[in-house]
Structure formats: C-alpha cells, structure tokens
Design an enzyme around this catalytic site. Structure first.
Site, PDB file in Angstrom:
ATOM      1  N   SER A  68       0.849  -1.196   0.000  1.00  0.00           N
ATOM      2  CA  SER A  68       0.000   0.000   0.000  1.00  0.00           C
ATOM      3  C   SER A  68       0.881   1.242   0.000  1.00  0.00           C
ATOM      4  O   SER A  68       2.106   1.155   0.151  1.00  0.00           O
ATOM      5  CB  SER A  68      -0.883  -0.010   1.244  1.00  0.00           C
ATOM      6  OG  SER A  68      -0.081   0.054   2.405  1.00  0.00           O
ATOM      7  N   ILE A 117       0.708   6.468  12.391  1.00  0.00           N
ATOM      8  CA  ILE A 117       1.865   7.184  11.852  1.00  0.00           C
ATOM      9  C   ILE A 117       1.972   8.578  12.455  1.00  0.00           C
ATOM     10  O   ILE A 117       3.051   9.008  12.889  1.00  0.00           O
ATOM     11  CB  ILE A 117       1.775   7.270  10.309  1.00  0.00           C
ATOM     12  CG1 ILE A 117       1.910   5.863   9.719  1.00  0.00           C
ATOM     13  CG2 ILE A 117       2.851   8.201   9.740  1.00  0.00           C
ATOM     14  CD1 ILE A 117       1.757   5.796   8.213  1.00  0.00           C
ATOM     15  N   HIS A 136       9.191 -12.311  38.661  1.00  0.00           N
ATOM     16  CA  HIS A 136       9.151 -11.056  39.429  1.00  0.00           C
ATOM     17  C   HIS A 136      10.558 -10.491  39.538  1.00  0.00           C
ATOM     18  O   HIS A 136      11.482 -11.233  39.813  1.00  0.00           O
ATOM     19  CB  HIS A 136       8.605 -11.322  40.835  1.00  0.00           C
ATOM     20  CG  HIS A 136       8.592 -10.080  41.679  1.00  0.00           C
ATOM     21  ND1 HIS A 136       7.684  -9.064  41.473  1.00  0.00           N
ATOM     22  CD2 HIS A 136       9.398  -9.696  42.700  1.00  0.00           C
ATOM     23  CE1 HIS A 136       7.925  -8.096  42.350  1.00  0.00           C
ATOM     24  NE2 HIS A 136       8.961  -8.457  43.104  1.00  0.00           N
TER      25      HIS A 136
HETATM   26  P1  NAD Z   1      -4.582   5.578  10.563  1.00  0.00           P
HETATM   27  O1  NAD Z   1      -5.706   4.939   9.860  1.00  0.00           O
HETATM   28  O2  NAD Z   1      -3.932   4.880  11.695  1.00  0.00           O
HETATM   29  O3  NAD Z   1      -5.044   7.025  11.104  1.00  0.00           O
HETATM   30  C1  NAD Z   1      -5.498   8.025  10.239  1.00  0.00           C
HETATM   31  C2  NAD Z   1      -6.197   9.118  11.032  1.00  0.00           C
HETATM   32  O4  NAD Z   1      -6.439  10.226  10.165  1.00  0.00           O
HETATM   33  C3  NAD Z   1      -7.541   8.702  11.591  1.00  0.00           C
HETATM   34  O5  NAD Z   1      -7.573   9.015  12.957  1.00  0.00           O
HETATM   35  C4  NAD Z   1      -8.537   9.531  10.776  1.00  0.00           C
HETATM   36  O6  NAD Z   1      -9.699   9.853  11.504  1.00  0.00           O
HETATM   37  C5  NAD Z   1      -7.716  10.784  10.464  1.00  0.00           C
HETATM   38  N1  NAD Z   1      -8.187  11.578   9.303  1.00  0.00           N
HETATM   39  C6  NAD Z   1      -8.671  11.121   8.121  1.00  0.00           C
HETATM   40  N2  NAD Z   1      -8.974  12.157   7.299  1.00  0.00           N
HETATM   41  C7  NAD Z   1      -8.668  13.307   7.960  1.00  0.00           C
HETATM   42  C8  NAD Z   1      -8.742  14.701   7.654  1.00  0.00           C
HETATM   43  N3  NAD Z   1      -9.183  15.145   6.471  1.00  0.00           N
HETATM   44  N4  NAD Z   1      -8.335  15.607   8.582  1.00  0.00           N
HETATM   45  C9  NAD Z   1      -7.877  15.169   9.781  1.00  0.00           C
HETATM   46  N5  NAD Z   1      -7.788  13.868  10.121  1.00  0.00           N
HETATM   47  C10 NAD Z   1      -8.164  12.937   9.242  1.00  0.00           C
HETATM   48  O7  NAD Z   1      -3.549   5.920   9.408  1.00  0.00           O
HETATM   49  P2  NAD Z   1      -1.962   6.180   9.418  1.00  0.00           P
HETATM   50  O8  NAD Z   1      -1.487   6.711  10.720  1.00  0.00           O
HETATM   51  O9  NAD Z   1      -1.700   6.951   8.176  1.00  0.00           O
HETATM   52  O10 NAD Z   1      -1.363   4.738   9.260  1.00  0.00           O
HETATM   53  C11 NAD Z   1      -1.716   3.962   8.124  1.00  0.00           C
HETATM   54  C12 NAD Z   1      -1.669   2.503   8.452  1.00  0.00           C
HETATM   55  O11 NAD Z   1      -0.315   2.097   8.512  1.00  0.00           O
HETATM   56  C13 NAD Z   1      -2.272   2.181   9.803  1.00  0.00           C
HETATM   57  O12 NAD Z   1      -3.648   1.895   9.714  1.00  0.00           O
HETATM   58  C14 NAD Z   1      -1.487   0.995  10.225  1.00  0.00           C
HETATM   59  O13 NAD Z   1      -2.158  -0.155   9.808  1.00  0.00           O
HETATM   60  C15 NAD Z   1      -0.166   1.114   9.494  1.00  0.00           C
HETATM   61  N6  NAD Z   1       0.900   1.475  10.441  1.00  0.00           N
HETATM   62  C16 NAD Z   1       1.167   0.644  11.475  1.00  0.00           C
HETATM   63  C17 NAD Z   1       2.153   0.973  12.370  1.00  0.00           C
HETATM   64  C18 NAD Z   1       2.460   0.043  13.504  1.00  0.00           C
HETATM   65  O14 NAD Z   1       2.102  -1.141  13.404  1.00  0.00           O
HETATM   66  N7  NAD Z   1       3.073   0.513  14.574  1.00  0.00           N
HETATM   67  C19 NAD Z   1       2.849   2.163  12.252  1.00  0.00           C
HETATM   68  C20 NAD Z   1       2.547   2.996  11.199  1.00  0.00           C
HETATM   69  C21 NAD Z   1       1.564   2.633  10.294  1.00  0.00           C
END
Ligand code: NAD
Length: 471
Positions: free
Chosen positions: A147, A186, A442
């Site tokens: 992706s 992220i 522990h």
């Molecule tokens: P996310 O889906 O975690 O969060 C996106 C956020 O953006 C949501 O809270 C959403 O409500 C908000 N949003 C959407 N449109 C908006 C707007 N117009 N204005 C303001 N806020 C808005 O997405 P991400 O942080 O980009 O991460 C993408 C994916 O990558 C995650 O779903 C996760 O699966 C993966 N990821 C995982 C890890 C990990 O495992 N630690 C780390 C980074 C990314």
C-alpha cells in the site's frame, strides 16, 4: 524477449512477498520475486516500521538524557543532538536488514527481478526494468504489492515541505512547527519523534478522539499522556487544504483559522497498490477501496492468482502480511494454513506504547455481549516503578459466562512486547483465570497481565480489591 518459467512468481518483496518467497523456496519450488526497489523488505523495512522504530528509539534516548536521567542521579553536563548521525544509524539498520533478505534469497535460490511486474494474462507476468522487458510464466502468481499513503484532496504533497511518512523519516532539520494530519499510528509515532527532538507538534484529527479502532479508554489515557508530552491536539478538525505559500505551509481546516507550519505530515491512512498491475487483463476486480477480493485461501477469482497483505482486506500491518504469506503458501502446498484475524495484535510505538489484541470494550457493547473487565495500573507494578515507567494500565476483557479472553489492551512501557502473551493466550482460547494462574517472573512488567486477570475476578493483590465471596 527472454522468457523464464517458475512454480511461483511473487509481485512485491515486502513482508508479505519476501516471506512467501522464502517459505516456498524451502518447499523446493522454483520461485521468483519481483520488486522495483533495489532494497527488498517493502515499505515496512525501507520507509516504515523499521526506520521509524530506529528514530523512535534514538529520539527517546535523547529525550531521556535531556529530561529523565537526572532523577536517576545521572548528570549530563552538555548534550548535543546529532541528527545526521541519527539518520545514518537508521539507514545502516535498514541496509543490514535488506542485505539479510538478499542473503536469504540467495541461500534459498529465490530469483530476484528488479523492475515493475504486471499481469499479462493467466500465468504470465511482464517485468519492466531499466534493461527492457522480460516475460515470466508461473504455475501460481502471488500479488503482495502492499500500500501507499492515502492522498487527501486539497493537500498538495510536494515530497518536501508537505509530505508523508517517507519525508517525515528523513527531515534534515528539526522542524520549528510540524503539523500532522491524522492522529493514527503514523501521526502519533512520527509526531512523537519530532516532538522529542524539540519541534512544536500540532496534530489535527477529524474525529473526536485519537487512534480510532483502539479501545477508547486506553486511547483517552494515552491522549492525556501525549498532551503532557507537549503534543498539541485539535480534535474534530477536518483538514481541507495544505499548500506552500511564501515558503510557509498553510493548513486550512473546516471551521478554524488557517494554521502555519514549516512542515506538514499527511497520515490519514493507506491505500492498496492495485492500480497498474494489469488486474483488468486477467479479470480481477477490486472493491471500492481498491483492495483485491480473495477467498479464505487468498485465492482471487482467477485460478492460480493469489493475493495477500495490504493489497487485500484487513489491517495494514506487516505482521498480518507475513502471517498471510505463510498461510497462503502452506495451503498451496496442500498443508494447513490459517490466519486468526481476531488475534492479530496492533502496536503503536509511542512512549508509552499502546498494544491491543482482540475486541475493544466498545465493540463488545455494540455486539451486546456480556463481558467482565479487569484493569491494573502500571503504577502498582514494582518493575514499572524501578524503570520509572509508571504511566498506563492493562485491561483484560473476558466473556461473562465462559471467562474466555475476548480482548487485551495495554498502555505502558514495552506494551508491544507484553501483548505477545495475550495474543498467545487468546490463540489457545485461554480464560482470564488461565492468565491469572500463569507464573510471571518477578519483577517484570508481565506481572501486570496476571494482576489484571486477577482484578477481573476482584482478586488483584497489588491494588485494593473487594473480593467476591470465595468458596
Ligand atoms: P490511521 O488509519 O492509523 O489514522 C489516520 C487518522 O487520520 C484517523 O484518525 C482519521 O480519523 C484521520 N483523518 C482522516 N482524514 C482526515 C482529515 N481530512 N483531517 C484530519 N484527520 C483525518 O492511518 P496512518 O497513521 O496513516 O497509518 C496507516 C496505516 O499504517 C495504519 O492503519 C497501520 O495499519 C499502518 N501502520 C502501522 C504501524 C504500527 O504497526 N506501529 C505504524 C505505522 C503505520
């Protein structure tokens, strides 16, 4: 045109594709893996999980030296931030791990093609590279193309001032003011990195909460901690536009004044890499999100073509892709392969970390399921006190009748490691009583899981409990 023939051709060398390639090679198949990036490992290794965790670790150490060591009686007279060295360390880690995959491919006799792969018909793939075109034929094809960051109309990503996680992993200076769009995985991880290194960080989130999808109580507790760390949040703030004007980024939101920043990070989710793959040539359709529809065995509607990871439904997580890779190959080999989607953990590597497996309390309520909850605060853990990591809590949710564990949610130091026990317990169908009876060493943070399980039965030892009448 040269033609090569394989048992399995894999499109994509990320944690889905490369894991599938290695397993298939172990089974004695002739395997090819196509990736257009010189370094194998996909987004996760090149510009995702691994470099972000390297920066999270380095920035946390800097922050600790600046603000945390004094209470341990360690005096730091002077401290400098060497950001270039932080980036060099990160780059070296990525290089080492990518070379590791190369080595595994060589040992396993996986053939690597550097270029862009496209389906050219059933059992046929075209690889376009700098050297021209190559045609591959395969008994089976596995699509594991991953992706990319989701775009937002109005936000003009220029790959510099306004960028995605890729740019935010490589800023050559600490931004004065970083505006993050999206309070998800992220946004919070990379927002934390730059906050610790001294940036003003403002997170704009469309919803009325951070981390949608995580248990609300845990996300709200984390929100309070992140605010104390100095990250500014504006909830219910939907971003409509971000542009560079007169060398400043200007961010415009619904019902709010424009905001200025010197960097903008767009992190509103990810979209599958399924366009330009030649899917239409073979008759594979994608859903409205662009994800390839697959059956339980990861088969697409076209015989001999399979898909796994971020380009199909489900959470966009590296470990989910790797898990699907193994299950898919085992099933192709005629063996047993299964992914239990309910026990895939999710971890946010902030400080403290958030980790979860199974259902949230909100989901259980919505289902109308009767459940019981046990909560134990990190504050009451001896190990957490010695580490100086007392923020957070562990919450266990179990079925009210059967006591089967339905969800575990942790906010605390090393939550990402602690969640493994919960995932194992849930995979084996454990009850909360089973978790309560486990002997945890522990003093360890893992004891908090045992205590939360005891708390579910009003029997926790290190917090006041009102015991139910015992037999
Ligand atoms: P996310 O889906 O975690 O969060 C996106 C956020 O953006 C949501 O809270 C959403 O409500 C908000 N949003 C959407 N449109 C908006 C707007 N117009 N204005 C303001 N806020 C808005 O997405 P991400 O942080 O980009 O991460 C993408 C994916 O990558 C995650 O779903 C996760 O699966 C993966 N990821 C995982 C890890 C990990 O495992 N630690 C780390 C980074 C990314």
């Amino acid at each position: 045109m040269t033609e090569h023939s394989f048992d399995l051709v894999i499109l994509g060398g990320g944690p889905g594709g490369y894991v599938a390639a290695i397993r298939a090679a172990q089974l004695g198949w002739s395997v090819a893996c196509i990736d257009e990036n010189e370094q194998l490992g996909g987004t996760c290794l090149r510009v995702g999980c691994i470099p972000s965790k390297a920066l999270l670790e380095s920035s946390e150490r800097y922050h600790e030296a600046l603000h945390g060591l004094a209470q341990h009686g360690v005096k730091v007279e002077s401290l400098d931030l060497d950001l270039a060295q932080m980036h060099r360390r990160k780059t070296q880690i990525v290089k080492t791990l990518a070379q590791g995959i190369d080595g595994l491919f060589k040992k396993g006799k996986v053939t690597r093609f550097l270029g862009r792969g496209r389906l050219d018909g059933p059992g046929s793939i075209l690889v376009t590279s700098q050297d021209g075109e190559l045609s591959l034929t395969a008994k089976d094809i596995l699509i594991a193309t991953g992706s990319r960051p989701a775009p937002l109309p109005g936000v003009e990503v220029d790959g510099d001032r306004i960028g995605t996680s890729t740019e935010a992993l490589a800023y050559d200076r600490v931004p004065e003011h970083l505006v993050v769009i999206g309070a998800g995985y992220i946004g919070l991880e990379l927002g934390s990195v730059w906050r610790r290194l001294g940036a003003r960080v403002t997170v704009l989130e469309a919803l009325d909460r951070i981390l949608p999808g995580m248990d609300l109580e845990i996300a709200q507790a984390a929100h309070q901690i992140f605010k104390k760390q100095g990250i500014e949040f504006r909830l219910q703030t939907r971003v409509q536009q971000a542009v560079v004007q007169d060398d400043r980024c200007v961010v415009r939101c619904e019902d709010a004044d424009p905001m200025e920043a010197d960097r903008v990070l767009l992190a509103i989710g990810r979209v599958p890499n399924t366009d330009d793959l030649g899917l239409d040539r073979v008759g594979i359709q994608v859903d409205r999100r662009g994800e390839i529809e697959v059956a339980e065995n990861f088969a697409t509607k076209v015989p001999g073509i399979y898909a796994i990871g971020d380009c199909i439904q489900g959470p966009k997580l590296a470990h989910k892709a790797s898990h699907e890779a193994l299950a898919c190959i085992e099933r192709l080999a005629g063996g047993y392969g299964h992914v239990d989607y309910n026990t895939i953990p999710g971890v946010v590597y902030t400080h403290p970390e958030l980790a979860a497996v199974g259902q949230t309390e909100e989901q259980l309520k919505e289902e109308g399921r009767e459940y019981r909850r046990g909560v134990f605060p990190m504050m009451a853990s001896g190990r957490a006190q010695t580490l100086g990591e007392t923020d957070g809590k562990v919450k266990i949710l179990a079925d009210a009748q059967t006591d089967r564990v339905l969800g575990v949610h942790i906010l605390g130091a090393r939550a990402g490691d602690l969640i493994a026990e919960a995932a194992a317990a849930m995979s084996f169908g454990a009850s909360s009583e089973d978790l309560a009876h486990l002997c945890h060493a522990h003093p360890t943070l893992a004891e908090t899981l045992g205590e939360a399980a005891l708390a579910l039965h009003q029997r926790a030892i290190h917090i006041p409990s009102t015991p139910r009448v015992q037999a």
